[in-house]
Design a protein around this motif. Structure first.
Motif, short mmCIF file in Angstrom:
data_model
loop_
_atom_site.label_atom_id
_atom_site.label_comp_id
_atom_site.label_asym_id
_atom_site.label_seq_id
_atom_site.Cartn_x
_atom_site.Cartn_y
_atom_site.Cartn_z
N LYS A 147 2.02 4.81 0.12
CA LYS A 147 1.41 6.13 0.94
C LYS A 147 2.47 7.29 0.85
N LEU A 182 0.94 -1.13 0.04
CA LEU A 182 -0.10 0.06 0.01
C LEU A 182 0.93 1.30 -0.18
N GLU A 211 -1.55 4.19 -6.51
CA GLU A 211 -2.55 3.46 -5.87
C GLU A 211 -3.81 3.18 -7.08
N GLU A 251 -2.87 8.87 -0.05
CA GLU A 251 -2.36 7.71 -1.13
C GLU A 251 -1.42 8.15 -2.29
#
Length: 136
Positions: A59, A57, A69, A65
């Motif tokens: 970030k 994920l 993403e 985000e």
């Protein structure tokens, strides 16, 4: 027990790592060209039992985000459709690429080997998976 498989998804290449069957140790498996990823996973799942996918994920530092993403979300839809019985979890992947390069330096890899982006992706997937395992 089945393995957990982690993906460091990228537009060009995806690093892949897996646990041992006891889900104690994360190890790099390979790096695959992203357009061939679903076919690779299909072949791998015919040979090995996988309990769960862990997908990085990305970030930003402010916890928003990353631009990538959007691509990952498109991939996740395909992944869930193709392998509906395998749950997907996400793991924060901030700093994994930098940590991968640092671990390559510390392990004494030659400069030519450290330039291999595929190896960085595989190590990043391993770091994602290890971070996931450390949560429990």
């Amino acid at each position: 027990m089945a393995r957990i498989l982690a993906l460091d998804y990228g537009k060009v290449r995806t690093g892949i790592a897996v646990t041992d069957e006891l889900q104690l140790i994360a190890s790099g498996l390979t790096t695959v060209e992203t357009p061939k990823l679903l076919d690779f996973l299909k072949d791998y799942l015919q040979k090995e039992s996988v309990e769960k996918f862990v997908v990085g994920l990305p970030k930003q530092m402010d916890n928003t985000e990353s631009e990538s993403e959007v691509l990952i979300q498109e991939f996740l839809k395909k992944l869930v459709t193709k392998f509906p019985s395998i749950p997907v979890e996400r793991q924060d992947e901030r700093f994994t690429s930098k940590m991968a390069v640092q671990s390559m330096l510390e392990s004494g890899l030659k400069k030519k080997k450290r330039r291999e982006k595929a190896l960085v992706d595989e190590i990043s997937a391993t770091l994602i998976l290890q971070a996931y395992l450390n949560r429990f």
